[in-house]
Design an enzyme around this catalytic site. Structure first.
Site, PDB file in Angstrom:
ATOM      1  N   LEU A   6      -0.247   1.143   1.404  1.00 51.25           N
ATOM      2  CA  LEU A   6      -0.670   0.582   2.680  1.00 51.25           C
ATOM      3  C   LEU A   6      -0.551  -0.937   2.607  1.00 51.25           C
ATOM      4  O   LEU A   6      -0.719  -1.531   1.537  1.00 51.25           O
ATOM      5  CB  LEU A   6      -2.125   0.961   2.995  1.00 51.25           C
ATOM      6  CG  LEU A   6      -2.430   2.448   3.208  1.00 51.25           C
ATOM      7  CD1 LEU A   6      -3.925   2.640   3.454  1.00 51.25           C
ATOM      8  CD2 LEU A   6      -1.634   3.039   4.363  1.00 51.25           C
ATOM      9  N   ASP A   7      -0.273  -1.547   3.756  1.00 50.36           N
ATOM     10  CA  ASP A   7      -0.266  -3.005   3.823  1.00 50.36           C
ATOM     11  C   ASP A   7      -1.629  -3.541   3.391  1.00 50.36           C
ATOM     12  O   ASP A   7      -2.654  -2.860   3.509  1.00 50.36           O
ATOM     13  CB  ASP A   7       0.016  -3.478   5.253  1.00 50.36           C
ATOM     14  CG  ASP A   7       1.370  -3.045   5.752  1.00 50.36           C
ATOM     15  OD1 ASP A   7       2.279  -2.895   4.925  1.00 50.36           O
ATOM     16  OD2 ASP A   7       1.510  -2.857   6.980  1.00 50.36           O
ATOM     17  N   ARG A   8      -1.647  -4.767   2.939  1.00 49.24           N
ATOM     18  CA  ARG A   8      -2.898  -5.406   2.512  1.00 49.24           C
ATOM     19  C   ARG A   8      -3.981  -5.268   3.578  1.00 49.24           C
ATOM     20  O   ARG A   8      -5.138  -4.971   3.273  1.00 49.24           O
ATOM     21  CB  ARG A   8      -2.631  -6.883   2.227  1.00 49.24           C
ATOM     22  CG  ARG A   8      -3.883  -7.726   2.001  1.00 49.24           C
ATOM     23  CD  ARG A   8      -3.537  -9.198   1.849  1.00 49.24           C
ATOM     24  NE  ARG A   8      -4.720 -10.026   1.756  1.00 49.24           N
ATOM     25  CZ  ARG A   8      -5.368 -10.543   2.793  1.00 49.24           C
ATOM     26  NH1 ARG A   8      -4.928 -10.306   4.033  1.00 49.24           N
ATOM     27  NH2 ARG A   8      -6.433 -11.292   2.612  1.00 49.24           N
ATOM     28  N   THR A  32      -4.147  -3.140   6.140  1.00 46.86           N
ATOM     29  CA  THR A  32      -4.378  -1.790   6.663  1.00 46.86           C
ATOM     30  C   THR A  32      -5.328  -1.064   5.722  1.00 46.86           C
ATOM     31  O   THR A  32      -5.155  -1.112   4.512  1.00 46.86           O
ATOM     32  CB  THR A  32      -3.055  -1.006   6.775  1.00 46.86           C
ATOM     33  OG1 THR A  32      -2.188  -1.684   7.692  1.00 46.86           O
ATOM     34  CG2 THR A  32      -3.298   0.402   7.287  1.00 46.86           C
ATOM     35  N   ARG A  79       3.139  -0.032  13.460  1.00 42.90           N
ATOM     36  CA  ARG A  79       3.035  -1.373  14.039  1.00 42.90           C
ATOM     37  C   ARG A  79       4.267  -1.699  14.887  1.00 42.90           C
ATOM     38  O   ARG A  79       4.154  -2.230  16.002  1.00 42.90           O
ATOM     39  CB  ARG A  79       2.857  -2.402  12.924  1.00 42.90           C
ATOM     40  CG  ARG A  79       1.612  -2.168  12.086  1.00 42.90           C
ATOM     41  CD  ARG A  79       1.600  -2.972  10.804  1.00 42.90           C
ATOM     42  NE  ARG A  79       1.480  -4.400  11.054  1.00 42.90           N
ATOM     43  CZ  ARG A  79       1.555  -5.323  10.095  1.00 42.90           C
ATOM     44  NH1 ARG A  79       1.776  -4.965   8.836  1.00 42.90           N
ATOM     45  NH2 ARG A  79       1.434  -6.605  10.411  1.00 42.90           N
TER      46      ARG A  79
END
Length: 302
Positions: A138-140, A142, A238
């Site tokens: 996951l993105d930082r 998220t 996104r």
């Protein structure tokens, strides 16, 4: 059927329908071991039949026990005293509810203080030692579920499901604007905006990307969406939501910053998959974090 629960040891009891098969056939077709892992176990003499080393061409009988001893790969991440929220754990894997602002693994910009370092600390405290293998990331900014395999076997088993889009991934996202349709599907290919760029865009020569959504709640100028991924491209939710004019609240990369939350309001809420050592389906949930709950309350009271 599998008859043990040990991280680096797989034990399988031959069933009636498998009688007369070769060891190699049972391992490949019924234990679902990859050819790469079979070759590795074979070369290291780590395949046993009834506790004795065996040829992979040996014929099996009902009740025989096939054992694969997996190599122990050392954990290489430094332990950092960071608490983790474990949503599920067994001998093969973990599912962790990652908080926002936590990087998944060390990078040049974040050499420590990551989820990988936190898992290493957990291993130290729980007297475990396995190589951390991330199945998804996951993105930082998220939050939500991250899956970790404890062995090459578990990683291969779940990663294959990922590649075949057999892992159900459900997110919640708070988006700009009131989404008029109760349900919808976004089928739009995604590619990098420029070579080497982190930014992704919808464009005809991109990779096939499909996102399903349904409206969970509507506010004054905003919507809460339940999103299901059919494919898993980088930044897919996104990019897709911004593409249809409903960018995620707080998403500075694909939309705009927010006064009410200091990151994109996106959370991986649920993942469902077949667990290693059998076909039982596991459903793992991670409740909405406090910042998104507070955002929803603000929007309800606008």
């Amino acid at each position: 059927m599998f008859i043990n629960e040990e991280t680096l040891k797989l034990e399988y009891q031959v069933e009636s329908k498998e009688k007369g098969l070769k060891v190699i056939d049972v391992i490949a077709s019924h234990m679902h071991i990859s050819s790469r892992l079979i070759r590795k176990c074979k070369s290291n003499h780590n395949i046993l039949l009834n506790q004795k080393k065996t040829s992979v061409n040996q014929i099996v009988s009902k009740g025989d026990i096939i054992t694969l001893m997996l190599d122990h790969d050392e954990n290489t991440f430094e332990p950092n005293p960071i608490e983790i929220d474990i949503a599920f754990e067994n001998a093969d894997m973990m599912a962790i509810n990652k908080p926002p602002f936590l990087v998944v693994h060390p990078t040049k910009g974040h050499p420590e203080g990551t989820l990988a370092n936190a898992i290493s600390y957990y291993q130290y405290r729980s007297n475990q030692n396995f190589k951390t293998r991330f199945i998804n990331r996951l993105d930082r900014d998220t939050s939500g579920i991250v899956l970790i395999a404890k062995s090459a076997y578990a990683q291969q088993f779940i990663s294959e499901q990922m590649q075949k889009d057999e892992v159900d991934k459900i997110y919640y996202a708070v988006v700009e604007g009131v989404v008029s349709e109760d349900k919808g599907t976004i089928n739009a290919p995604i590619e990098r905006a420029e070579d080497g760029d982190i930014l992704r865009v919808v464009r005809p020569d991109g990779l096939p990307s499909i996102t399903h959504y349904e409206v969970a709640e509507r506010f004054n100028g905003y919507s809460l969406l339940k999103v299901k991924l059919e494919t898993g491209r980088t930044h897919q939710i996104r990019v897709h939501l911004a593409h249809i004019g409903h960018g995620i609240v707080g998403d500075h990369l694909y939309g705009k910053c927010s006064d009410w939350i200091d990151r994109q309001a996106l959370h991986c809420f649920e993942m469902s998959f077949r667990k290693p050592r059998g076909n039982e389906r596991i459903v793992v949930n991670a409740s909405l974090p406090e910042d998104i709950r507070k955002l929803i309350e603000v929007l309800r009271n606008l």
